[in-house]
Design a protein around this motif. Structure first.
Motif, PDB file in Angstrom:
ATOM      1  N   ASP A  40       0.841  -1.192   0.000  1.00 42.21           N
ATOM      2  CA  ASP A  40       0.000   0.000   0.000  1.00 42.21           C
ATOM      3  C   ASP A  40       0.879   1.247   0.000  1.00 42.21           C
ATOM      4  OD1 ASP A  40      -2.753   1.253   0.438  1.00 42.21           O
ATOM      5  OD2 ASP A  40      -1.584   2.126   2.080  1.00 42.21           O
ATOM      6  N   GLY A  42       0.675   4.153   1.294  1.00 40.00           N
ATOM      7  CA  GLY A  42       0.432   5.142   2.332  1.00 40.00           C
ATOM      8  C   GLY A  42      -0.964   5.734   2.251  1.00 40.00           C
ATOM      9  N   SER A  43      -1.959   4.895   2.027  1.00 45.47           N
ATOM     10  CA  SER A  43      -3.345   5.349   1.879  1.00 45.47           C
ATOM     11  C   SER A  43      -3.845   6.049   3.137  1.00 45.47           C
ATOM     12  CB  SER A  43      -4.265   4.162   1.572  1.00 45.47           C
ATOM     13  OG  SER A  43      -3.928   3.569   0.352  1.00 45.47           O
ATOM     14  N   THR A  44      -4.773   6.974   2.944  1.00 50.66           N
ATOM     15  CA  THR A  44      -5.369   7.720   4.059  1.00 50.66           C
ATOM     16  C   THR A  44      -6.873   7.502   4.147  1.00 50.66           C
ATOM     17  OG1 THR A  44      -5.594   9.673   2.635  1.00 50.66           O
ATOM     18  CG2 THR A  44      -3.575   9.496   3.947  1.00 50.66           C
ATOM     19  N   SER A  47      -7.545   2.099   4.222  1.00 45.83           N
ATOM     20  CA  SER A  47      -6.967   0.887   3.642  1.00 45.83           C
ATOM     21  C   SER A  47      -6.014   0.191   4.615  1.00 45.83           C
ATOM     22  CB  SER A  47      -6.213   1.224   2.355  1.00 45.83           C
ATOM     23  OG  SER A  47      -7.083   1.655   1.344  1.00 45.83           O
ATOM     24  N   ARG A  48      -5.238   0.983   5.341  1.00 47.52           N
ATOM     25  CA  ARG A  48      -4.278   0.396   6.280  1.00 47.52           C
ATOM     26  C   ARG A  48      -4.996  -0.483   7.301  1.00 47.52           C
ATOM     27  NH1 ARG A  48       1.015   1.876   8.222  1.00 47.52           N
ATOM     28  NH2 ARG A  48       1.396   0.804  10.202  1.00 47.52           N
ATOM     29  N   GLU A  49      -6.138  -0.020   7.785  1.00 45.73           N
ATOM     30  CA  GLU A  49      -6.885  -0.789   8.782  1.00 45.73           C
ATOM     31  C   GLU A  49      -7.394  -2.106   8.195  1.00 45.73           C
ATOM     32  OE1 GLU A  49      -6.364   3.215  10.101  1.00 45.73           O
ATOM     33  OE2 GLU A  49      -7.194   2.449   8.212  1.00 45.73           O
ATOM     34  N   GLU A  52      -4.379  -4.369   8.107  1.00 42.87           N
ATOM     35  CA  GLU A  52      -3.977  -4.796   9.452  1.00 42.87           C
ATOM     36  C   GLU A  52      -4.873  -5.898   9.990  1.00 42.87           C
ATOM     37  OE1 GLU A  52      -3.987  -1.080  11.559  1.00 42.87           O
ATOM     38  OE2 GLU A  52      -1.799  -0.834  11.340  1.00 42.87           O
ATOM     39  N   TRP A  61       3.543  -7.037   4.304  1.00 41.60           N
ATOM     40  CA  TRP A  61       2.735  -5.896   3.907  1.00 41.60           C
ATOM     41  C   TRP A  61       3.404  -4.622   4.394  1.00 41.60           C
ATOM     42  CZ3 TRP A  61       0.294  -2.234   7.046  1.00 41.60           C
ATOM     43  CH2 TRP A  61       0.294  -2.503   8.420  1.00 41.60           C
ATOM     44  N   ARG A  62       3.037  -3.525   3.756  1.00 39.88           N
ATOM     45  CA  ARG A  62       3.469  -2.218   4.230  1.00 39.88           C
ATOM     46  C   ARG A  62       2.457  -1.181   3.780  1.00 39.88           C
ATOM     47  NH1 ARG A  62       8.326  -1.384  -0.051  1.00 39.88           N
ATOM     48  NH2 ARG A  62       7.127  -0.323  -1.675  1.00 39.88           N
ATOM     49  N   SER A  63       2.445  -0.057   4.451  1.00 41.78           N
ATOM     50  CA  SER A  63       1.612   1.070   4.060  1.00 41.78           C
ATOM     51  C   SER A  63       2.426   2.341   4.269  1.00 41.78           C
ATOM     52  CB  SER A  63       0.318   1.111   4.875  1.00 41.78           C
ATOM     53  OG  SER A  63      -0.515   2.184   4.441  1.00 41.78           O
ATOM     54  N   GLU A  64       3.088   2.768   3.219  1.00 43.08           N
ATOM     55  CA  GLU A  64       3.953   3.941   3.271  1.00 43.08           C
ATOM     56  C   GLU A  64       4.133   4.470   1.861  1.00 43.08           C
ATOM     57  OE1 GLU A  64       8.358   1.919   3.115  1.00 43.08           O
ATOM     58  OE2 GLU A  64       7.264   1.800   5.030  1.00 43.08           O
TER      59      GLU A  64
END
Length: 288
Positions: A40, A42-44, A47-49, A52, A61-64
């Motif tokens: 991901d 770095g979605s706002t 999506s991160r949730e 997770e 996985w990553r979100s940045e």
């Protein structure tokens, strides 16, 4: 049959309305040996949730912030360890049995390097709006016209190691560039079944960028590979496209021969193929 490890990479950025279903379509495949990687940017938008909640079932996985779509896919594939590889965009879905169908075919045909299948087209509400029913594979046609449905395509590690990863410079036709290299280095087959669902919606890259960035990049890729398309070949391409459209329309209208893996008509809710496992949280499976 021995089930090889299949690695799937999903790149995503601010696609929360669709990301959960894309992930579920991989995690509920009932294929016993899947390595799933979600990249991901770095979605706002929540999506991160979503990621997770399913992190315990992901290999990585990553979100940045990242370098964009192509860079995310390339990074994910570079981390993958599977014998069979593929990537699924966060607004698309696999169809039930897709991974087993690919693995079974590869097991029976050790000379084949990559496979793909027919495509279902869905809208933002998961309703079928059409299909792509493709003829048997032709290197000549598929090298010149970008018609391999990316979400249905899987390839062996050996062709990945021989012909390379995604070109992270690409902004639109990253799959087209990759598949030309793979066709030149190995053998493709079109499986006669539906394997994936391609979503068309207002925010999709195909909808937004095809007429501008997309056409220019496809022309650039053709030039890079020396694939000159003459006026006669453009006519062949138009006839090929019309043939695919006719086959697809006849299928949707119920006048074409049925293929495994897909609904039979337009207007069908794609979730019914999954027994609605993709619709809501399913605590028993741990996928939400």
């Amino acid at each position: 049959m021995t089930y090889p490890l299949i690695s799937i990479v999903t790149p995503s950025f601010n696609q929360a309305p669709f990301l959960g279903k894309a992930m579920k379509s991989v995690l509920t495949q009932r294929y016993p040996h899947v390595e799933y990687i979600v990249m991901d940017g770095g979605s706002t938008d929540g999506s991160r949730e979503i990621i997770e909640r399913n992190a315990h079932r992901l290999a990585y996985w990553r979100s940045e912030k990242d370098g964009g779509h192509a860079a995310a896919v390339a990074d994910g594939l570079g981390r993958a360890t599977g014998e069979i590889l593929g990537f699924l965009n966060s607004d698309d879905m696999l169809l039930p049995g897709a991974l087993e169908a690919a693995a079974t075919f590869f097991a029976k045909h050790p000379d084949i390097d990559a496979v793909y299948g027919h495509r279902v087209v869905i809208d933002a509400d998961d309703v079928v709006t059409g299909v792509w029913v493709l003829p048997p594979h032709s290197d000549y046609l598929m090298m010149r016209w970008d018609l391999i449905p990316q979400e249905t395509c899987f390839w062996r590690r050996r062709i990945f190691e021989k012909a390379g990863n995604i070109d992270a410079r690409r902004r639109f036709a990253l799959d087209y560039d990759l598949f030309i290299r793979y066709m030149r280095a190995g053998r493709f087959v079109r499986l006669n079944r539906f394997l994936g669902a391609f979503r068309v919606h207002e925010g999709s890259k195909t909808t937004v960028d095809h007429a501008t960035i997309g056409k220019a990049e496809i022309a650039e890729i053709r030039s890079d590979f020396g694939l000159k398309v003459s006026a006669r070949q453009e006519t062949i391409g138009s006839m090929f496209s019309a043939y695919v459209q006719l086959r697809s329309r006849l299928y949707v209208e119920g006048r074409g021969r049925r293929r495994p893996g897909a609904p039979t008509r337009a207007g069908y809710p794609i979730g019914e193929l999954w027994g609605h496992l993709l619709d809501e949280e399913t605590p028993s499976s741990g996928v939400c």
